[in-house]
Write a protein that holds these residues in place. Structure first.
Motif, PDB file in Angstrom:
ATOM      1  N   ASP A  70       0.828  -1.202   0.000  1.00 46.35           N
ATOM      2  CA  ASP A  70       0.000   0.000   0.000  1.00 46.35           C
ATOM      3  C   ASP A  70       0.867   1.258   0.000  1.00 46.35           C
ATOM      4  N   ASP A  71       1.908   1.255   0.795  1.00 45.52           N
ATOM      5  CA  ASP A  71       2.812   2.409   0.846  1.00 45.52           C
ATOM      6  C   ASP A  71       3.540   2.590  -0.483  1.00 45.52           C
ATOM      7  N   PHE A  72       3.924   1.475  -1.093  1.00 46.46           N
ATOM      8  CA  PHE A  72       4.589   1.559  -2.398  1.00 46.46           C
ATOM      9  C   PHE A  72       3.665   2.186  -3.441  1.00 46.46           C
ATOM     10  N   LEU A  73       2.397   1.769  -3.450  1.00 40.98           N
ATOM     11  CA  LEU A  73       1.441   2.281  -4.434  1.00 40.98           C
ATOM     12  C   LEU A  73       1.198   3.777  -4.260  1.00 40.98           C
ATOM     13  N   SER A  74       1.490   4.300  -3.067  1.00 37.90           N
ATOM     14  CA  SER A  74       1.323   5.731  -2.814  1.00 37.90           C
ATOM     15  C   SER A  74       2.626   6.505  -2.979  1.00 37.90           C
ATOM     16  N   SER A  75       3.686   5.807  -3.336  1.00 35.63           N
ATOM     17  CA  SER A  75       5.008   6.431  -3.375  1.00 35.63           C
ATOM     18  C   SER A  75       5.336   7.009  -4.749  1.00 35.63           C
ATOM     19  N   ALA A  76       6.401   7.799  -4.773  1.00 38.62           N
ATOM     20  CA  ALA A  76       6.881   8.373  -6.034  1.00 38.62           C
ATOM     21  C   ALA A  76       7.571   7.335  -6.902  1.00 38.62           C
ATOM     22  N   GLU A  77       7.802   6.147  -6.377  1.00 38.98           N
ATOM     23  CA  GLU A  77       8.476   5.094  -7.135  1.00 38.98           C
ATOM     24  C   GLU A  77       7.555   4.444  -8.158  1.00 38.98           C
ATOM     25  N   MET A  78       6.243   4.676  -8.038  1.00 39.62           N
ATOM     26  CA  MET A  78       5.316   4.133  -9.032  1.00 39.62           C
ATOM     27  C   MET A  78       5.635   4.699 -10.411  1.00 39.62           C
ATOM     28  N   PRO A  79       5.508   3.891 -11.471  1.00 44.06           N
ATOM     29  CA  PRO A  79       5.769   4.389 -12.834  1.00 44.06           C
ATOM     30  C   PRO A  79       4.861   5.566 -13.166  1.00 44.06           C
ATOM     31  N   LYS A  80       5.297   6.374 -14.120  1.00 49.76           N
ATOM     32  CA  LYS A  80       4.541   7.572 -14.482  1.00 49.76           C
ATOM     33  C   LYS A  80       3.424   7.289 -15.478  1.00 49.76           C
ATOM     34  N   GLY A  81       3.639   6.378 -16.410  1.00 49.92           N
ATOM     35  CA  GLY A  81       2.637   6.086 -17.441  1.00 49.92           C
ATOM     36  C   GLY A  81       1.396   5.437 -16.858  1.00 49.92           C
ATOM     37  N   GLU A  82       0.205   5.899 -17.280  1.00 43.17           N
ATOM     38  CA  GLU A  82      -1.037   5.405 -16.698  1.00 43.17           C
ATOM     39  C   GLU A  82      -1.233   3.912 -16.953  1.00 43.17           C
ATOM     40  N   ARG A  83      -0.920   3.438 -18.156  1.00 43.76           N
ATOM     41  CA  ARG A  83      -1.086   2.012 -18.461  1.00 43.76           C
ATOM     42  C   ARG A  83      -0.175   1.176 -17.570  1.00 43.76           C
ATOM     43  N   THR A  84       1.081   1.609 -17.412  1.00 43.31           N
ATOM     44  CA  THR A  84       2.017   0.858 -16.568  1.00 43.31           C
ATOM     45  C   THR A  84       1.596   0.917 -15.106  1.00 43.31           C
ATOM     46  N   ARG A  85       1.084   2.056 -14.667  1.00 44.19           N
ATOM     47  CA  ARG A  85       0.598   2.172 -13.277  1.00 44.19           C
ATOM     48  C   ARG A  85      -0.519   1.174 -13.009  1.00 44.19           C
ATOM     49  N   GLN A  86      -1.429   1.043 -13.958  1.00 43.78           N
ATOM     50  CA  GLN A  86      -2.530   0.089 -13.791  1.00 43.78           C
ATOM     51  C   GLN A  86      -1.993  -1.336 -13.685  1.00 43.78           C
ATOM     52  N   ASP A  87      -1.023  -1.662 -14.535  1.00 40.86           N
ATOM     53  CA  ASP A  87      -0.445  -3.008 -14.499  1.00 40.86           C
ATOM     54  C   ASP A  87       0.285  -3.254 -13.177  1.00 40.86           C
ATOM     55  N   TYR A  88       1.049  -2.264 -12.726  1.00 39.23           N
ATOM     56  CA  TYR A  88       1.760  -2.413 -11.455  1.00 39.23           C
ATOM     57  C   TYR A  88       0.777  -2.591 -10.293  1.00 39.23           C
ATOM     58  N   ARG A  89      -0.286  -1.817 -10.307  1.00 41.66           N
ATOM     59  CA  ARG A  89      -1.272  -1.935  -9.234  1.00 41.66           C
ATOM     60  C   ARG A  89      -1.891  -3.339  -9.218  1.00 41.66           C
ATOM     61  N   LEU A  90      -2.230  -3.856 -10.395  1.00 42.67           N
ATOM     62  CA  LEU A  90      -2.810  -5.196 -10.484  1.00 42.67           C
ATOM     63  C   LEU A  90      -1.891  -6.230  -9.860  1.00 42.67           C
ATOM     64  N   TRP A  91      -0.613  -6.228 -10.265  1.00 41.12           N
ATOM     65  CA  TRP A  91       0.312  -7.248  -9.768  1.00 41.12           C
ATOM     66  C   TRP A  91       0.706  -6.999  -8.317  1.00 41.12           C
ATOM     67  N   ALA A  92       0.794  -5.746  -7.897  1.00 44.91           N
ATOM     68  CA  ALA A  92       1.124  -5.445  -6.504  1.00 44.91           C
ATOM     69  C   ALA A  92       0.027  -5.947  -5.565  1.00 44.91           C
ATOM     70  N   LEU A  93      -1.222  -5.759  -5.951  1.00 44.50           N
ATOM     71  CA  LEU A  93      -2.324  -6.214  -5.101  1.00 44.50           C
ATOM     72  C   LEU A  93      -2.418  -7.738  -5.081  1.00 44.50           C
ATOM     73  N   ARG A  94      -2.074  -8.379  -6.190  1.00 44.21           N
ATOM     74  CA  ARG A  94      -2.008  -9.846  -6.180  1.00 44.21           C
ATOM     75  C   ARG A  94      -0.939 -10.334  -5.204  1.00 44.21           C
ATOM     76  N   PHE A  95       0.192  -9.652  -5.231  1.00 39.46           N
ATOM     77  CA  PHE A  95       1.294  -9.987  -4.316  1.00 39.46           C
ATOM     78  C   PHE A  95       0.866  -9.768  -2.867  1.00 39.46           C
ATOM     79  N   ALA A  96       0.209  -8.645  -2.592  1.00 39.29           N
ATOM     80  CA  ALA A  96      -0.239  -8.345  -1.228  1.00 39.29           C
ATOM     81  C   ALA A  96      -1.240  -9.383  -0.733  1.00 39.29           C
ATOM     82  N   GLN A  97      -2.135  -9.812  -1.609  1.00 38.05           N
ATOM     83  CA  GLN A  97      -3.124 -10.818  -1.215  1.00 38.05           C
ATOM     84  C   GLN A  97      -2.468 -12.157  -0.909  1.00 38.05           C
ATOM     85  N   ALA A  98      -1.483 -12.531  -1.716  1.00 34.86           N
ATOM     86  CA  ALA A  98      -0.828 -13.828  -1.529  1.00 34.86           C
ATOM     87  C   ALA A  98      -0.041 -13.882  -0.223  1.00 34.86           C
ATOM     88  N   PHE A  99       0.522 -12.737   0.202  1.00 36.56           N
ATOM     89  CA  PHE A  99       1.352 -12.709   1.405  1.00 36.56           C
ATOM     90  C   PHE A  99       0.741 -11.813   2.484  1.00 36.56           C
TER      91      PHE A  99
END
Length: 355
Positions: A70-99
């Motif tokens: 959650d902190d990562f998704l709110s950080s400046a380290e997130m990619p700038k492009g909207e399409r890439t941000r959506q993809d990162y959010r999808l995989w980050a939340l999958r990772f968070a759910q698994a662990f």
């Protein structure tokens, strides 16, 4: 409690979603999420009831994996492009759910690498997704270690890539384009034509406007600051692209729109072309490869060489190496019957000038 204060200890995180801004509320930093909504300062009784239930949960001493994500998704380290941000959010939340039940310090242990690889096996059938899952996990953990100081180290870097993306020989040939033009509606055909004549990425294609077309001493050019590389590109307007521009409805500012005449999203443009490509019989099963909107850039590279750009200029604009740009153009010229040997002569001269 002051009117606009949150209850003591409550942690609020702002999220930008497809439907607008939402706020997530946690019992404490690293604690359970108990509420989400559009109000920055909720006052509903249900909010306080959910908080009361949440704080009854024993407070862990560890920084938990979902909070790290959650902190990562709110950080400046997130990619700038909207399409890439959506993809990162999808995989980050999958990772968070698994662990979700694991503290972040789990990833300081060597065994964690095996656990992440075991989780990634769900996508072993798709090398590209398998690799992407590893890429996002590594980026999250690198941020938590090097930037946020939440980890002392981690063991989930440098995952071996299994997806090999060499698309130099995947181009839209004249036959491909004619098959799509025969079945697709005009607004989709315009997307394909613009891609093949400019080489712009989907995110730049959908923002192309009349204001970016400039007159030159010999014709017209497109002046555009590209979304990915943040550089200003100058693209000659080819005869085919000139015809497309001239056919654009009076008063229409954007060159490409949806059937209603309203702006397109990059993903919508890609999805529309994919749909009509399949309708034209150009499915991955029929071709043996997946022909995408991005692959119009190979066709465009040939057009731009013919229009006077150097091999180095084309490579710089496309974000390719000179060698890769030459390989794409050479392949396109050999598989496209509308290209004469003259383009191969021009390519040979361009290679000589680039060496």
């Amino acid at each position: 409690m002051a009117r606009f204060d949150l209850p003591t200890g409550v942690h609020r995180v702002k999220r930008l979603t497809k439907t607008g801004i939402k706020f997530h509320f946690y019992g404490w930093r690293g604690g359970p999420k108990f509420w989400e909504g559009t109000e920055r300062h909720p006052t509903a009784p249900e909010f306080f009831a959910a908080l009361a239930a949440a704080i009854e949960t024993p407070k862990p001493s560890d920084y938990m994996t979902p909070q790290m994500v959650d902190d990562f998704l709110s950080s400046a380290e997130m990619p700038k492009g909207e399409r890439t941000r959506q993809d990162y959010r999808l995989w980050a939340l999958r990772f968070a759910q698994a662990f979700k039940d694991d503290p972040a310090r789990l990833f300081e242990e060597p065994e964690s690498r095996g656990e992440v690889n075991e989780w990634r096996k769900q996508w072993a059938h798709s090398p590209r997704q398998y690799d992407y899952a590893g890429t996002v996990v590594t980026r999250i953990l690198n941020w938590a270690w090097k930037d946020a100081g939440k980890l002392r180290a981690h063991y989930c870097g440098d995952f071996r890539k299994v997806y090999e993306a060499d698309r130099a020989e995947i181009v839209w040939t004249p036959d491909h384009r004619e098959k799509v033009y025969a079945v697709a509606p005009p607004w989709v055909s315009r997307i394909l034509t613009a891609g093949c004549e400019t080489g712009l990425r989907p995110a730049d294609l959908v923002t192309l406007s009349r204001g970016q077309i400039e007159a030159t001493s010999t014709g017209r050019r497109i002046r555009i600051r590209t979304n990915k590389r943040k550089r200003t590109a100058y693209i000659p307007v080819t005869p085919t692209m000139s015809a497309l521009l001239d056919a654009t409805a009076d008063g229409q500012f954007l060159i490409l729109t949806n059937p209603k005449g309203t702006p397109l999203a990059a993903r919508a443009a890609s999805d529309a072309l994919r749909y009509w490509r399949n309708k034209a019989g150009l499915t991955p099963e029929a071709l043996g490869y997946d022909l995408r909107l991005q692959d119009t850039r190979g066709t465009a590279a040939t057009r731009l060489l013919n229009s006077g750009l150097s091999l180095g200029e084309i490579a710089s604009f496309m974000g390719w190496s000179v060698r890769y740009a030459a390989a794409v153009i050479e392949h396109y010229a050999r598989v496209s019957p509308d290209e004469s040997d003259a383009i191969l002569v021009k390519l040979a001269q361009a290679k000589g000038g680039a060496s």
